[in-house]
Design a protein around this motif. Structure first.
Motif, short mmCIF file in Angstrom:
data_model
loop_
_atom_site.label_atom_id
_atom_site.label_comp_id
_atom_site.label_asym_id
_atom_site.label_seq_id
_atom_site.Cartn_x
_atom_site.Cartn_y
_atom_site.Cartn_z
N GLN A 116 0.84 -1.20 0.00
CA GLN A 116 0.00 0.00 0.00
C GLN A 116 0.87 1.25 0.00
OE1 GLN A 116 -3.30 -0.09 -0.48
NE2 GLN A 116 -3.13 2.10 -0.73
N ASN A 130 0.73 4.18 -2.76
CA ASN A 130 0.55 5.58 -2.37
C ASN A 130 1.64 6.46 -2.96
OD1 ASN A 130 -1.72 4.87 -0.92
ND2 ASN A 130 -0.65 4.79 1.04
N LYS A 186 1.16 9.50 -5.55
CA LYS A 186 1.69 10.83 -5.24
C LYS A 186 2.56 11.34 -6.39
CE LYS A 186 5.17 11.66 -2.41
NZ LYS A 186 6.01 11.65 -1.22
#
Length: 77
Positions: A41, A45, A49
């Motif tokens: 995860q 992420n 980003k």
């Protein structure tokens, strides 16, 4: 050297191997290398980003050849 040339060279090399055990090892290695990775995860992420960051910059004036040259020098290709 192009990817097609590299593939041709590899196929030529593989055709000359008469050891089934060696061919199985090569096959196993290749299949392991091309399997999709399961991202954590945190990795997902981070990628999200970076993509958002890239989309915000939207530097459409960047030179593609300059970008490729930078990648080549960065990864010593």
């Amino acid at each position: 050297m192009s990817i097609q040339t590299e593939k041709s060279i590899l196929f030529d090399l593989l055709q000359n191997i008469n050891d089934i055990a060696l061919l199985k090892k090569v096959k196993s290695f290749v299949l392991t290398e091309i399997e999709p990775l399961n991202l954590t995860q945190n990795q997902k992420n981070e990628l999200k980003k970076r993509l958002e960051n890239h989309n915000q910059k939207n530097d459409s004036n960047s030179d593609a050849f300059e970008f490729l040259d930078n990648l080549k020098s960065k990864y010593e290709l």
